[in-house]
Scaffold this motif. Structure first.
Motif, short mmCIF file in Angstrom:
data_model
loop_
_atom_site.label_atom_id
_atom_site.label_comp_id
_atom_site.label_asym_id
_atom_site.label_seq_id
_atom_site.Cartn_x
_atom_site.Cartn_y
_atom_site.Cartn_z
N ILE A 76 0.82 -1.17 0.13
CA ILE A 76 -0.02 0.00 -0.04
C ILE A 76 1.06 1.29 0.26
O ILE A 76 1.81 1.35 0.76
CB ILE A 76 -0.92 0.03 1.27
N THR A 77 0.70 2.22 -0.98
CA THR A 77 1.17 3.43 -0.91
C THR A 77 1.03 4.36 0.22
O THR A 77 -0.40 4.64 0.24
CB THR A 77 1.12 4.19 -2.06
N ASN A 78 1.60 4.59 1.14
CA ASN A 78 1.37 5.30 2.27
C ASN A 78 2.39 6.52 2.71
O ASN A 78 2.24 6.96 3.75
CB ASN A 78 0.98 4.47 3.41
N LEU A 79 3.37 6.31 1.95
CA LEU A 79 4.72 7.33 2.26
C LEU A 79 4.80 8.52 1.11
O LEU A 79 4.68 8.25 -0.11
CB LEU A 79 5.68 6.69 2.25
N LEU A 80 5.13 9.65 1.59
CA LEU A 80 5.45 10.82 0.58
C LEU A 80 7.05 11.07 1.06
O LEU A 80 7.36 11.44 2.34
CB LEU A 80 4.61 11.92 0.94
N PHE A 81 7.86 11.23 0.19
CA PHE A 81 9.28 11.67 0.26
C PHE A 81 9.44 13.04 0.03
O PHE A 81 9.14 13.70 -0.94
CB PHE A 81 10.20 10.62 -0.11
N LYS A 82 10.72 13.74 0.67
CA LYS A 82 11.18 14.83 0.26
C LYS A 82 12.77 14.66 0.20
O LYS A 82 13.32 13.78 0.92
CB LYS A 82 11.01 15.77 1.41
N THR A 83 13.28 15.46 -0.56
CA THR A 83 14.92 15.53 -0.59
C THR A 83 15.39 16.24 0.41
O THR A 83 14.81 16.92 1.46
CB THR A 83 15.18 16.29 -1.89
N PRO A 84 16.73 15.84 0.83
CA PRO A 84 17.33 16.86 1.89
C PRO A 84 17.10 18.28 2.02
O PRO A 84 16.92 18.85 3.31
CB PRO A 84 18.65 16.60 1.75
N ASN A 85 16.82 18.92 0.80
CA ASN A 85 16.50 20.44 0.91
C ASN A 85 15.22 20.61 0.87
O ASN A 85 14.61 21.70 0.86
CB ASN A 85 17.30 21.14 -0.29
N GLY A 86 14.31 19.52 1.30
CA GLY A 86 12.75 19.93 1.46
C GLY A 86 12.33 19.79 0.32
O GLY A 86 10.82 20.11 0.20
N THR A 87 12.55 19.33 -0.91
CA THR A 87 11.83 19.62 -2.08
C THR A 87 10.81 18.09 -2.26
O THR A 87 11.27 17.03 -2.10
CB THR A 87 12.72 19.58 -3.30
#
Length: 427
Positions: A345-356
Motif C-alpha cells: 500500500i502506498t502510504n509514504l511521501l518523500f522529500k529531498t534533503p533540501n525539502g523538495t
C-alpha cells in the motif's frame, strides 16, 4: 466490522504486520474476512485519501477492491502468490538459472551476448567470459532476432544445458546445471579508463545474502577507499527497492546531514489514523566519503534510486549526469493479511534533503545528456566538473555498449519499500 471486538482483533493483527507469527483470534472476536481486513487497512493507511470513497465497504473481491484505486503501486497479492511476490520484492533470487544477463548485438551472425556473468552462479563457476557470443544451446543454433527467445525457451525447460560460446576467435563448449542463484546488484565496469559502479536495484538479500545491496556496495568501497580518481555511480534504469538499502547506500558517500525525510499515513491505537514524519541522518566515517563521484541517472531511475540520488547529490560534491529522473516520490509499506495474502500500500511521501517534493517532477541533472551514449557523456561531465587532469588516461571499453540492445524483461514496479517494523526501528 465496526464492533469493538473486531477492532481489537485488527489492532492485534496489525501490530504484528511484517512478522512471521500472528496471535490466533478466539471465536468471540468475529475475525474479519480477507475483504473486510483489506478494506479497513486501505481506509487507514492509503496515502491518497480522496480516492477512498471509491471503495465498496460491502464487496467480496479483494482484487477488485485494489483495482478501484488509481495508484498502480498499491496492489494485492493473494495467498497463492504472496510468497513469490515477497521474494521478488525483497531479494534478487533467480530460481533455476545459470546466472547470466544478456543483450543483443544485432548484425552479428550469433547476436546473443553474455552481458553479465554472476560469479556465484553456474556460468561464473564455469568461467564463461563476458561479452561473448552464444552460438548454440543444447545443439540449437542461435541466430537472428529470435536468438534470445529461442535461448530462453530451451533454458526454461531444461535443467541441464550445453552452451557453445565464441569469443576472440576461440569457440568453447560449456555444460551447466541450473541452480538457484542470488544475483549481485553491484557491478563494476571500466569504460574509457573510468570506473562505473552500477547499482541495478536496492534489495535486502542479494549475492550478499545478509546485507544485500548495501553490503555489496560497502565491500567495494572499503576495498578502494584510497582511490583518488573520479568514479561514476550508475543508477540508469534502477527502479528502486528498500528504503533501508538506498538510504544506507547514500550514507556511504555522505558525512553529515539529513539524507531523507518522509511522512506516512498510518492507523492509531484508538482506531483513527495519523500522519507522522521521519528524518534519517548520515553517520560519519564511511569509505565513500573520501572519494570523488558523479551519479549517472535517467528517466528510468525511480523511487529508491531517486532517494539515493537526491541525498548524495545535495549533501556532497556529487553532480547528477544524464536526464531527469522518473519522479516517484512515494513509497509503499507491506502488510501480511488475514489469509496470508500480501497488501502493498502506498502510504509514504518523500522529500529531498533540501525539502523538495519531487513526486511527478523528478530530479534534474547538473549535466544534461542529449546524446544516447550516456557513458561518453558522463566522461565529458567528469572532465568539466573535476578537471581533465583528475581522470585516468582514456582507454577503449572492452565492448562498445552503444551497439548492444536491451532484451531482458522489465524488473517490475520497483519502488521505495518500507516494512512495517522498519518505521518503528527508524524513529
Amino acid at each position: 466490522m465496526r464492533s469493538t471486538s473486531l477492532f481489537l482483533f485488527l489492532m492485534a493483527l496489525l501490530a504484528l504486520c511484517g512478522c512471521s507469527n500472528f496471535f490466533e483470534p478466539v471465536e468471540s472476536t468475529g475475525a474479519p474476512t480477507e475483504y473486510e481486513f483489506n478494506y479497513w487497512l486501505l481506509q487507514h493507511t492509503y496515502l491518497f485519501e480522496e480516492e477512498l470513497t471509491k471503495l465498496d465497504p460491502n464487496g467480496d473481491s479483494t482484487q477488485l477492491l485494489y483495482d478501484a484505486l488509481d495508484d498502480r503501486y498499491t496492489r494485492y497479492a493473494p495467498p497463492s502468490k504472496s510468497t513469490s511476490t515477497s521474494i521478488s520484492i525483497n531479494t534478487s533470487l533467480k530460481e533455476g538459472d545459470v546466472g547470466m544477463e544478456y543483450k543483443l548485438a544485432l548484425g552479428n551472425a550469433h547476436p546473443l551476448i553474455t552481458y553479465r556473468v554472476y560469479p556465484n552462479g553456474p556460468a561464473g563457476k564455469a568461467h564463461i567470459p563476458r561479452y561473448a557470443n552464444i552460438v548454440s544451446i543444447n545443439g540449437i543454433e542461435l541466430t537472428g532476432e529470435d536468438a534470445y527467445n529461442t535461448y530462453r525457451s530451451v533454458l526454461d525447460t531444461c535443467s541441464e544445458v550445453e552452451l557453445v560460446i565464441y569469443k576472440n576467435e576461440i569457440q568453447k563448449t560449456y555444460k551447466l546445471t541450473k541452480e538457484t542463484v542470488y544475483a549481485p546488484t553491484i557491478f563494476l565496469d571500466t569504460l574509457y579508463g573510468t570506473t562505473f559502479i552500477t547499482i541495478s536495484e536496492f534489495k535486502l538479500n542479494t549475492a550478499d545474502l545478509e546485507n544485500g545491496t548495501l553490503g555489496e556496495l560497502k565491500s567495494y568501497l572499503d576495498s578502494t577507499q584510497n582511490e583518488t580518481k573520479p568514479r561514476v555511480i550508475n543508477v540508469l534504469n534502477n527502479p528502486g527497492g528498500h528504503v533501508s538499502q538506498c538510504v544506507g547506500a547514500a550514507d556511504q558517500f555522505v558525512s553529515e546531514g539529513m539524507l531523507s525525510a518522509y511522512s506516512w499515513r498510518t492507523f492509531t491505537p484508538d482506531g483513527g489514523y495519523a500522519n507522522p514524519s521521519q528524518a534519517i541522518y548520515a553517520v560519519k566515517g564511511d569509505a565513500g566519503e573520501k572519494g570523488k563521484f558523479a551519479i549517472l541517472a535517467n528517466g528510468g531511475s525511480a523511487s529508491c534510486a531517486e532517494i539515493f540520488t537526491a541525498a548524495v547529490s545535495q549533501l556532497s560534491d556529487t553532480p547528477i549526469i544524464g536526464s531527469t529522473t522518473y519522479g516517484k516520490g512515494i513509497g509503499q509499506t507491506n502488510y501480511k493479511t488475514v489469509d496470508n495474502g500480501l497488501a502493498i500500500i502506498t502510504n509514504l511521501l518523500f522529500k529531498t534533503p533540501n525539502g523538495t517534493v519531487y513526486h511527478k517532477k523528478g530530479l534534474k541533472p547538473n549535466y544534461p545528456c542529449d546524446s544516447e551514449d550516456f557513458y561518453k557523456c558522463a566522461i565529458n561531465a567528469l572532465q568539466t566538473h573535476f578537471g581533465s587532469g583528475a581522470l585516468s588516461k582514456k582507454g577503449r571499453p572492452a565492448y562498445d555498449e552503444s551497439q548492444l540492445v536491451n532484451i531482458e524483461e522489465p524488473k517490475g514496479l520497483g519502488g521505495a519499500i518500507v516494512q512495517q517494523e522498519d518505521l518503528a526501528i527508524s524513529k
